[in-house]
Design a protein around this motif. Structure first.
Motif, PDB file in Angstrom:
ATOM      1  N   ASP A  14       0.894  -1.216   0.010  1.00  0.00           N
ATOM      2  CA  ASP A  14       0.075   0.162   0.147  1.00  0.00           C
ATOM      3  C   ASP A  14       0.735   1.084   0.084  1.00  0.00           C
ATOM      4  N   ALA A  15       1.950   1.043   0.772  1.00  0.00           N
ATOM      5  CA  ALA A  15       2.787   2.372   0.932  1.00  0.00           C
ATOM      6  C   ALA A  15       3.352   2.624  -0.543  1.00  0.00           C
ATOM      7  N   THR A  16       3.876   1.548  -1.257  1.00  0.00           N
ATOM      8  CA  THR A  16       4.514   1.643  -2.438  1.00  0.00           C
ATOM      9  C   THR A  16       3.612   2.247  -3.499  1.00  0.00           C
ATOM     10  N   VAL A  17       2.250   1.929  -3.695  1.00  0.00           N
ATOM     11  CA  VAL A  17       1.038   2.471  -4.336  1.00  0.00           C
ATOM     12  C   VAL A  17       0.873   3.705  -4.045  1.00  0.00           C
ATOM     13  N   ASN A  18       0.780   4.096  -2.695  1.00  0.00           N
ATOM     14  CA  ASN A  18       0.486   5.282  -2.510  1.00  0.00           C
ATOM     15  C   ASN A  18       1.744   6.385  -2.819  1.00  0.00           C
ATOM     16  N   ALA A  19       3.076   5.986  -2.668  1.00  0.00           N
ATOM     17  CA  ALA A  19       4.416   6.849  -3.084  1.00  0.00           C
ATOM     18  C   ALA A  19       4.222   7.118  -4.757  1.00  0.00           C
ATOM     19  N   LYS A  53      13.112  11.972  -6.716  1.00  0.00           N
ATOM     20  CA  LYS A  53      12.944  10.622  -6.189  1.00  0.00           C
ATOM     21  C   LYS A  53      11.474  10.886  -5.874  1.00  0.00           C
ATOM     22  N   ILE A  54      10.944  11.679  -5.287  1.00  0.00           N
ATOM     23  CA  ILE A  54       9.592  11.584  -4.910  1.00  0.00           C
ATOM     24  C   ILE A  54       8.488  11.501  -6.080  1.00  0.00           C
ATOM     25  N   GLU A  55       8.941  12.329  -7.292  1.00  0.00           N
ATOM     26  CA  GLU A  55       8.098  12.068  -8.408  1.00  0.00           C
ATOM     27  C   GLU A  55       8.299  10.732  -9.035  1.00  0.00           C
ATOM     28  N   ASN A  56       9.432  10.139  -8.948  1.00  0.00           N
ATOM     29  CA  ASN A  56       9.544   8.782  -9.565  1.00  0.00           C
ATOM     30  C   ASN A  56       9.169   7.551  -8.327  1.00  0.00           C
ATOM     31  N   GLY A  57       8.259   7.940  -7.427  1.00  0.00           N
ATOM     32  CA  GLY A  57       7.827   6.947  -6.133  1.00  0.00           C
ATOM     33  C   GLY A  57       8.833   6.249  -5.674  1.00  0.00           C
ATOM     34  N   LYS A  58      10.263   6.912  -5.371  1.00  0.00           N
ATOM     35  CA  LYS A  58      11.107   6.451  -4.716  1.00  0.00           C
ATOM     36  C   LYS A  58      11.657   6.820  -3.342  1.00  0.00           C
TER      37      LYS A  58
END
Length: 203
Positions: A14-19, A53-58
Motif C-alpha cells: 500500500d505504501a508503494t502504491v501511495n508513493a 525521487k519523490i516524483e519517481n515514487g522512490k
C-alpha cells in the motif's frame, strides 16, 4: 519444512502504491504549471534530487515539505492522495482538462498543450491538443523513440519532418516516425490547433 512467504506485507505494498500515486500527481501538477524540477525545488525549499525521487515514487516527502509543495503548486493534499487515479477515468470534460503553457527555452514559443490523456504511467498513448498562437513555433528539431499522428483542427501550420516542409490547413492530417527530426510553426493569421497523438509518452 514450511516455505517462507517472500511476498511483501500488504501495508508495504500500500505504501508503494501511495508513493507512486503521489509522485505521478506531483509531476502532473508541476507540468501543468510549466515548472521545471529546479524551479519547484527552489520555491518549495527542497533539493532537486529529493524531488526527483519523490516524483519517481522512490521517496516520500515529510508533511511540512508536502504542505510547501502543494502551496507552490496551487493544489491540495487531498488531491495528491485521491484513491481514483487519472488513468482510471474515462471522460474528461471540456474546460476541465489541464492546459500546459510551454516556455521558449524548453518547448517553443506561443504554444500550449491541452491534455486529452492525463499524464500517467498507465497510458501507452500521449494525446494533447497543441494550440499555437500567431507566429508561435516549437523548439529546434527534436528526435525521440515512437510514432506520431496529428489532425489540424484549426488554422494553418508548417510541419518540418526530416528537413522536408509540409504546409497543412484545417482538416489535413499527418503521421511520421518520431526518430525523424521534427518541429512546426504557425504560418497563418490566426491561432492554430492540432489534435496530436504519440506513443510512447515523451513529456
Amino acid at each position: 519444512m514450511n516455505k517462507i512467504d517472500r511476498r511483501r506485507p500488504e501495508s508495504e505494498m500500500d505504501a508503494t502504491v501511495n508513493a507512486a500515486r503521489l509522485g505521478t500527481r506531483l509531476r502532473l501538477a508541476r507540468q501543468i504549471r510549466g515548472m521545471t524540477l529546479k524551479m519547484l525545488a527552489t520555491a518549495a525549499n527542497c533539493s532537486e534530487s529529493l524531488l526527483s525521487k519523490i516524483e519517481n515514487g522512490k521517496a516520500s516527502p515529510s508533511l511540512p515539505m508536502l504542505h510547501r509543495l502543494v502551496e507552490v503548486l496551487g493544489t491540495n493534499i487531498g488531491w495528491m492522495f485521491e484513491e481514483v487515479d487519472d488513468d482510471e477515468a474515462i471522460v474528461f470534460r471540456a474546460g476541465a482538462r489541464p492546459l500546459i503553457t510551454l516556455d521558449a527555452l524548453r518547448r517553443g514559443e506561443g504554444i500550449s498543450l491541452e491534455r486529452i490523456i492525463p499524464y500517467s504511467s498507465g497510458h501507452l498513448l500521449q494525446c494533447n491538443i497543441h494550440h499555437i498562437e500567431t507566429d508561435g513555433e516549437s523548439e529546434a528539431p527534436i528526435q525521440h523513440v515512437g510514432e506520431e499522428v496529428g489532425y489540424v483542427l484549426a488554422g494553418r501550420i508548417e510541419l518540418i519532418v526530416d528537413g522536408k516542409s509540409h504546409n497543412l490547413a484545417t482538416g489535413d492530417a499527418f503521421v511520421f516516425r518520431s526518430e525523424l527530426p521534427h518541429h512546426y510553426r504557425n504560418i497563418g493569421k490566426e491561432r492554430a490547433s492540432i489534435f496530436w497523438v504519440n506513443t510512447p509518452a515523451t513529456f
